[in-house]
Motif scaffolding. Structure first.
Motif, PDB file in Angstrom:
ATOM      1  N   TRP A   2       0.906  -1.127   0.126  1.00 32.34           N
ATOM      2  CA  TRP A   2      -0.049  -0.128  -0.042  1.00 32.34           C
ATOM      3  C   TRP A   2       0.941   1.195  -0.144  1.00 32.34           C
ATOM      4  O   TRP A   2       0.676   2.222  -0.688  1.00 32.34           O
ATOM      5  N   ILE A   3       2.093   1.054   0.662  1.00 29.97           N
ATOM      6  CA  ILE A   3       3.071   2.407   0.360  1.00 29.97           C
ATOM      7  C   ILE A   3       3.262   2.749  -0.717  1.00 29.97           C
ATOM      8  O   ILE A   3       3.487   3.845  -1.230  1.00 29.97           O
ATOM      9  N   ALA A   4       3.569   1.789  -1.766  1.00 26.95           N
ATOM     10  CA  ALA A   4       3.858   2.042  -3.194  1.00 26.95           C
ATOM     11  C   ALA A   4       2.893   2.327  -4.003  1.00 26.95           C
ATOM     12  O   ALA A   4       3.048   3.417  -4.877  1.00 26.95           O
ATOM     13  N   PHE A   5       1.642   1.914  -3.563  1.00 23.25           N
ATOM     14  CA  PHE A   5       0.446   2.049  -4.411  1.00 23.25           C
ATOM     15  C   PHE A   5      -0.025   3.570  -4.205  1.00 23.25           C
ATOM     16  O   PHE A   5      -0.554   4.370  -5.129  1.00 23.25           O
ATOM     17  N   VAL A   6      -0.185   4.114  -2.892  1.00 25.76           N
ATOM     18  CA  VAL A   6      -0.554   5.511  -2.715  1.00 25.76           C
ATOM     19  C   VAL A   6       0.178   6.598  -3.535  1.00 25.76           C
ATOM     20  O   VAL A   6      -0.572   7.399  -4.218  1.00 25.76           O
ATOM     21  N   PRO A   7       1.428   6.902  -3.414  1.00 29.85           N
ATOM     22  CA  PRO A   7       1.950   7.839  -4.317  1.00 29.85           C
ATOM     23  C   PRO A   7       1.733   7.552  -5.685  1.00 29.85           C
ATOM     24  O   PRO A   7       1.779   8.468  -6.745  1.00 29.85           O
ATOM     25  N   GLY A   8       1.731   6.086  -6.269  1.00 32.78           N
ATOM     26  CA  GLY A   8       1.653   5.726  -7.432  1.00 32.78           C
ATOM     27  C   GLY A   8       0.331   6.340  -8.076  1.00 32.78           C
ATOM     28  O   GLY A   8       0.186   6.875  -9.152  1.00 32.78           O
ATOM     29  N   ALA A   9      -0.738   6.239  -7.418  1.00 30.85           N
ATOM     30  CA  ALA A   9      -2.109   6.582  -7.932  1.00 30.85           C
ATOM     31  C   ALA A   9      -2.074   8.062  -7.960  1.00 30.85           C
ATOM     32  O   ALA A   9      -2.719   8.583  -8.767  1.00 30.85           O
ATOM     33  N   LEU A  10      -1.600   8.561  -6.792  1.00 32.75           N
ATOM     34  CA  LEU A  10      -1.639  10.090  -6.758  1.00 32.75           C
ATOM     35  C   LEU A  10      -0.701  10.948  -7.833  1.00 32.75           C
ATOM     36  O   LEU A  10      -1.200  11.802  -8.488  1.00 32.75           O
ATOM     37  N   LEU A  11       0.374  10.215  -8.156  1.00 29.17           N
ATOM     38  CA  LEU A  11       1.043  10.583  -9.301  1.00 29.17           C
ATOM     39  C   LEU A  11       0.484  10.479 -10.743  1.00 29.17           C
ATOM     40  O   LEU A  11       0.399  11.450 -11.523  1.00 29.17           O
ATOM     41  N   LEU A  12      -0.297   9.229 -10.867  1.00 30.92           N
ATOM     42  CA  LEU A  12      -1.176   9.123 -12.255  1.00 30.92           C
ATOM     43  C   LEU A  12      -2.328  10.234 -12.092  1.00 30.92           C
ATOM     44  O   LEU A  12      -2.617  10.866 -13.221  1.00 30.92           O
ATOM     45  N   ALA A  13      -2.756  10.471 -11.071  1.00 33.48           N
ATOM     46  CA  ALA A  13      -3.878  11.629 -10.951  1.00 33.48           C
ATOM     47  C   ALA A  13      -3.433  12.732 -11.608  1.00 33.48           C
ATOM     48  O   ALA A  13      -3.954  13.332 -12.311  1.00 33.48           O
ATOM     49  N   LEU A  14      -2.036  13.300 -11.012  1.00 30.01           N
ATOM     50  CA  LEU A  14      -1.463  14.331 -11.213  1.00 30.01           C
ATOM     51  C   LEU A  14      -1.393  14.544 -12.984  1.00 30.01           C
ATOM     52  O   LEU A  14      -1.534  15.533 -13.422  1.00 30.01           O
ATOM     53  N   GLY A  15      -0.715  13.408 -13.230  1.00 30.28           N
ATOM     54  CA  GLY A  15      -0.375  13.312 -14.674  1.00 30.28           C
ATOM     55  C   GLY A  15      -1.378  13.395 -15.611  1.00 30.28           C
ATOM     56  O   GLY A  15      -1.282  13.795 -16.812  1.00 30.28           O
ATOM     57  N   LEU A  16      -2.564  12.858 -15.297  1.00 29.01           N
ATOM     58  CA  LEU A  16      -3.910  12.731 -15.981  1.00 29.01           C
ATOM     59  C   LEU A  16      -4.726  13.904 -15.949  1.00 29.01           C
ATOM     60  O   LEU A  16      -5.805  13.849 -16.421  1.00 29.01           O
ATOM     61  N   LEU A  17      -4.365  14.912 -14.744  1.00 27.27           N
ATOM     62  CA  LEU A  17      -5.401  15.766 -14.593  1.00 27.27           C
ATOM     63  C   LEU A  17      -6.024  16.574 -15.681  1.00 27.27           C
ATOM     64  O   LEU A  17      -7.249  16.833 -15.977  1.00 27.27           O
ATOM     65  N   ARG A  18      -5.234  16.962 -16.769  1.00 23.35           N
ATOM     66  CA  ARG A  18      -5.715  17.810 -17.825  1.00 23.35           C
ATOM     67  C   ARG A  18      -6.574  17.085 -18.710  1.00 23.35           C
ATOM     68  O   ARG A  18      -7.534  17.485 -19.251  1.00 23.35           O
ATOM     69  N   GLN A  19      -5.880  15.644 -19.140  1.00 21.22           N
ATOM     70  CA  GLN A  19      -6.558  15.195 -20.190  1.00 21.22           C
ATOM     71  C   GLN A  19      -7.523  14.267 -19.779  1.00 21.22           C
ATOM     72  O   GLN A  19      -8.603  13.802 -20.526  1.00 21.22           O
ATOM     73  N   ARG A  20      -7.495  13.724 -18.753  1.00 19.09           N
ATOM     74  CA  ARG A  20      -8.573  12.754 -18.087  1.00 19.09           C
ATOM     75  C   ARG A  20      -9.022  13.187 -16.645  1.00 19.09           C
ATOM     76  O   ARG A  20      -8.581  12.698 -15.546  1.00 19.09           O
ATOM     77  N   ARG A  21      -9.760  14.242 -16.648  1.00 26.95           N
ATOM     78  CA  ARG A  21      -9.965  14.632 -15.342  1.00 26.95           C
ATOM     79  C   ARG A  21     -10.815  13.763 -14.366  1.00 26.95           C
ATOM     80  O   ARG A  21     -10.676  13.612 -13.083  1.00 26.95           O
ATOM     81  N   GLY A  22     -11.844  13.253 -14.792  1.00 27.82           N
ATOM     82  CA  GLY A  22     -12.381  12.338 -14.016  1.00 27.82           C
ATOM     83  C   GLY A  22     -11.643  11.086 -13.768  1.00 27.82           C
ATOM     84  O   GLY A  22     -11.893  10.612 -12.544  1.00 27.82           O
ATOM     85  N   LEU A  23     -11.038  10.349 -14.497  1.00 22.32           N
ATOM     86  CA  LEU A  23      -9.848   9.418 -14.164  1.00 22.32           C
ATOM     87  C   LEU A  23      -9.066   9.831 -13.037  1.00 22.32           C
ATOM     88  O   LEU A  23      -8.856   9.303 -12.118  1.00 22.32           O
ATOM     89  N   ALA A  24      -8.529  11.046 -13.152  1.00 23.83           N
ATOM     90  CA  ALA A  24      -7.700  11.622 -12.282  1.00 23.83           C
ATOM     91  C   ALA A  24      -8.191  11.959 -10.950  1.00 23.83           C
ATOM     92  O   ALA A  24      -7.590  11.452  -9.752  1.00 23.83           O
TER      93      ALA A  24
END
Length: 214
Positions: free
Chosen positions: A131-153
């Motif tokens: 879970w420690i690796a997953f949390v920042p992974g999911a948050l970084l993906l959210a930041l990286g996809l914020l412009r193109q995929r706001r809902g997914l982010a």
């Protein structure tokens, strides 16, 4: 050519669905040989502790095979994010590390002698890394996809927050088993969502992901 494109799209998604299917089947069969085992009361890893009947098969179905399938899926997904921002690529790498730790929970099962045993400590270490690796992974993906995929982010960020809440802080008393299983299912759901988005985005518009360096 079209067949190759369809194959590249389907394989990562299929891996996520198969991983979830193996996990759910293992849960459904957990009571075989151990009728007193309860999904509401007992941690999932307790069913695969050394010495418990059928522990090897349970660990394979619940942890090793799902984690291995997601590792393969992450490898395929990396081809879809080669031109993406560093946030997306690093986020996927951390999710891949989370999948590896998930699989290792089955290869390093709990010891029935207690959490102080060396084997149990290694298992707990893998669980924490999961879970420690997953949390920042999911948050970084959210930041990286914020412009193109706001809902997914937004969903990715929510999953990244809810998984540790359910896995670490919610399991108290009678809720320990249920909360942990909800965290695992949510984790698989995060993989399904990210997989569909990254592959779908890559197939429809290869440059629609945030470019590297931004």
């Amino acid at each position: 050519m079209a067949r190759q494109i369809m194959k590249s799209i389907a394989l990562p998604q299929l891996g996520a669905w198969l991983a979830l299917a193996f996990f759910l089947v293992a849960l459904l069969l957990a009571n075989l040989g151990v009728p007193e085992y309860s999904h509401l009361l007992h941690p999932l890893a307790l069913r695969g502790a050394t010495g418990v009947p059928g522990a090897l098969w349970f660990n394979l179905g619940a942890f090793v095979l799902p984690g291995g399938l997601l590792l393969l899926q992450a490898h395929l997904l990396r081809k879809a994010v080669q031109e993406a921002s560093w946030r997306v690529r690093l986020g996927l790498t951390l999710m891949q590390l989370s999948a590896l730790a998930f699989a290792m929970q089955g290869l390093l099962p709990l010891d029935q002698r207690g959490v102080d045993a060396a084997a149990s400590r290694l298992h707990v270490l893998m669980w924490m890394l999961w879970w420690i690796a997953f949390v920042p992974g999911a948050l970084l993906l959210a930041l990286g996809l914020l412009r193109q995929r706001r809902g997914l982010a937004v969903v990715s960020a929510a999953v990244g927050v809810l998984v540790p809440l359910l896995a670490v802080w919610a399991p108290i008393g009678a809720w320990v088993g249920l909360a942990q299983r909800l965290a695992f299912v949510l984790w698989f759901g995060g993989w399904l969502l990210v997989s569909r988005c990254l592959i779908g985005t890559s197939a429809s518009a290869p440059k629609s992901l945030p470019p590297a360096g931004r």
